[in-house]
Design a protein around this motif. Structure first.
Motif, short mmCIF file in Angstrom:
data_model
loop_
_atom_site.label_atom_id
_atom_site.label_comp_id
_atom_site.label_asym_id
_atom_site.label_seq_id
_atom_site.Cartn_x
_atom_site.Cartn_y
_atom_site.Cartn_z
N GLN A 1 4.62 -2.01 7.60
CA GLN A 1 4.92 -0.68 8.14
C GLN A 1 6.42 -0.45 8.25
OE1 GLN A 1 2.68 -0.63 11.81
NE2 GLN A 1 0.79 0.05 10.79
N GLY A 2 7.16 -1.51 8.60
CA GLY A 2 8.62 -1.39 8.67
C GLY A 2 9.22 -1.09 7.31
N ALA A 3 8.72 -1.78 6.28
CA ALA A 3 9.21 -1.53 4.92
C ALA A 3 8.88 -0.12 4.47
CB ALA A 3 8.60 -2.55 3.96
N LEU A 4 7.69 0.37 4.84
CA LEU A 4 7.30 1.73 4.47
C LEU A 4 8.20 2.76 5.15
CD1 LEU A 4 5.39 3.70 3.08
CD2 LEU A 4 3.83 3.47 5.02
N VAL A 5 8.49 2.56 6.43
CA VAL A 5 9.37 3.48 7.15
C VAL A 5 10.76 3.49 6.52
CG1 VAL A 5 10.57 3.86 9.35
CG2 VAL A 5 8.13 3.33 9.34
N ALA A 6 11.27 2.30 6.18
CA ALA A 6 12.59 2.22 5.55
C ALA A 6 12.61 2.93 4.20
CB ALA A 6 13.00 0.75 5.39
N ASN A 7 11.57 2.76 3.42
CA ASN A 7 11.50 3.41 2.12
C ASN A 7 11.37 4.92 2.25
OD1 ASN A 7 11.79 1.05 0.68
ND2 ASN A 7 9.60 0.72 0.43
N ARG A 8 10.64 5.38 3.26
CA ARG A 8 10.56 6.82 3.49
C ARG A 8 11.93 7.40 3.81
NH1 ARG A 8 5.16 6.84 7.30
NH2 ARG A 8 3.60 6.97 5.65
N ALA B 1 17.42 10.50 -0.72
CA ALA B 1 17.44 10.88 -2.14
C ALA B 1 17.15 12.37 -2.31
CB ALA B 1 16.43 10.04 -2.92
N ILE B 2 16.17 12.86 -1.57
CA ILE B 2 15.84 14.29 -1.64
C ILE B 2 17.00 15.13 -1.13
CG2 ILE B 2 14.30 16.07 -0.74
CD1 ILE B 2 12.08 13.95 -0.70
N THR B 3 17.67 14.66 -0.09
CA THR B 3 18.82 15.38 0.46
C THR B 3 19.92 15.52 -0.59
OG1 THR B 3 18.36 14.57 2.70
CG2 THR B 3 20.59 15.37 2.26
N ASP C 1 10.97 12.31 -7.93
CA ASP C 1 9.55 12.30 -8.27
C ASP C 1 9.03 10.86 -8.34
OD1 ASP C 1 9.45 15.03 -8.33
OD2 ASP C 1 9.68 15.18 -10.52
N GLN C 2 9.83 9.98 -8.93
CA GLN C 2 9.43 8.57 -9.03
C GLN C 2 9.34 7.94 -7.65
OE1 GLN C 2 12.33 6.80 -11.62
NE2 GLN C 2 11.49 7.73 -13.47
N VAL C 3 10.30 8.28 -6.79
CA VAL C 3 10.29 7.74 -5.43
C VAL C 3 9.06 8.20 -4.68
CG1 VAL C 3 11.46 7.85 -3.19
CG2 VAL C 3 12.79 7.46 -5.27
N LYS C 4 8.70 9.47 -4.83
CA LYS C 4 7.51 10.00 -4.14
C LYS C 4 6.25 9.28 -4.60
CE LYS C 4 9.21 14.68 -3.20
NZ LYS C 4 9.05 16.13 -3.50
N VAL C 5 6.16 9.02 -5.89
CA VAL C 5 5.00 8.29 -6.41
C VAL C 5 4.96 6.87 -5.85
CG1 VAL C 5 3.96 7.30 -8.50
CG2 VAL C 5 4.82 9.65 -8.53
N ALA C 6 6.15 6.23 -5.79
CA ALA C 6 6.21 4.87 -5.26
C ALA C 6 5.83 4.83 -3.79
CB ALA C 6 7.62 4.30 -5.46
N ALA D 1 -0.13 16.64 1.41
CA ALA D 1 -0.03 18.09 1.56
C ALA D 1 1.42 18.50 1.88
CB ALA D 1 -0.96 18.58 2.66
N GLU D 2 2.07 17.70 2.72
CA GLU D 2 3.47 18.00 3.05
C GLU D 2 4.35 17.91 1.82
OE1 GLU D 2 4.49 19.07 5.88
OE2 GLU D 2 6.62 19.12 5.37
N SER D 3 4.06 16.90 0.97
CA SER D 3 4.82 16.75 -0.27
C SER D 3 4.64 17.94 -1.19
CB SER D 3 4.40 15.46 -0.98
OG SER D 3 5.05 15.35 -2.23
N GLU D 4 3.36 18.41 -1.31
CA GLU D 4 3.09 19.57 -2.16
C GLU D 4 3.77 20.82 -1.60
OE1 GLU D 4 1.63 19.65 -5.07
OE2 GLU D 4 1.39 17.49 -4.98
N LEU D 5 3.82 20.92 -0.26
CA LEU D 5 4.49 22.06 0.37
C LEU D 5 5.98 22.04 0.08
CD1 LEU D 5 4.28 24.52 2.21
CD2 LEU D 5 4.58 23.00 4.17
#
Length: 219
Positions: free
Chosen positions: A34-41, A47-49, A113-118, A206-210
């Motif tokens: 979960q920590g790794a997931l939070v860090a990657n998010r 990246a999006i910024t 886009d690649q990051v979102k898929v990952a 859904a948030e990603s699609e929004l």
């Protein structure tokens, strides 16, 4: 001195037993995931910024280029060809900047886009591993119950052979029934948690699609 060494040895063994406890190991593994997931998010947000910043710079450069072209056209209408030429030269410089920014922006879009898929794949893996951890915890509890039953049987004394045998059977049945009940409750809990995690994943999707919709509207 020997007693002190034995004390240290016993303390070390108890510490190692606690460290190697499956419950603790599984909880730590879950926290690490979960920590790794939070860090990657968070990295994905950064990246999006940066991608959004590139988009803003590109739009500003395009507006400036269009403005310079309009100024050159106005200068021509006023008969000032020298000023019109100056405006066009400046526009050409901005056009070159637009081209560079466009390339960087397209690369940023592909990267995001690649990051979102990952991230989505990692979320699915975390859900899967969390469910596996819960199942393994249940198995560990079962093994502990079975060991407790065996230890309890080892300590039984039999005043009457047949009465003792019947008592042992009854205790085993009770322990097995309790283990089955706990397993049933654990299965219900696991299913509920899995459904909750799936709902959370759908919310994220859904948030990603929004966000994509908002980006398309900005364009």
């Amino acid at each position: 001195m020997k007693r002190l060494l034995n004390w240290f040895k016993g303390l070390f063994n108890r510490t190692m037993d606690r460290i190697e406890d499956p419950d603790i190991m599984l909880d730590q593994a879950r926290r690490d995931m979960q920590g790794a997931l939070v860090a990657n998010r968070e990295r994905a947000v950064q990246a999006i910024t940066q991608k959004n910043r590139l988009q803003g710079m590109l739009e500003d450069a395009r507006k400036k280029s269009a403005q310079l072209e309009a100024q050159a056209s106005m200068a021509l209408k006023q008969g000032n060809r020298e000023l019109a030429t100056q405006f066009m030269r400046e526009k050409m410089n901005h056009d070159a900047t637009v081209t560079t920014l466009q390339q960087s922006y397209e690369q940023a879009i592909a990267t995001v886009d690649q990051v979102k898929v990952a991230i989505k794949r990692q979320e699915e893996e975390v859900r899967k591993k969390t469910a596996e951890a819960l199942a393994m915890k249940a198995q560990w509890k079962q093994a502990q119950i079975q060991n407790s039953i065996s230890k309890a049987l080892d300590g039984l004394t039999f005043e009457n052979q047949f009465e003792g045998f019947g008592a042992a059977q009854e205790r085993i049945r009770e322990a097995q029934s309790e283990a089955a009940a706990r397993q049933e409750m654990m299965g219900t809990s696991i299913q509920g948690k899995i459904m909750q995690m799936e709902d959370h994943a759908r919310d994220l999707e859904a948030e990603s699609e929004l966000e994509k919709l908002e980006e398309r509207r900005k364009r």
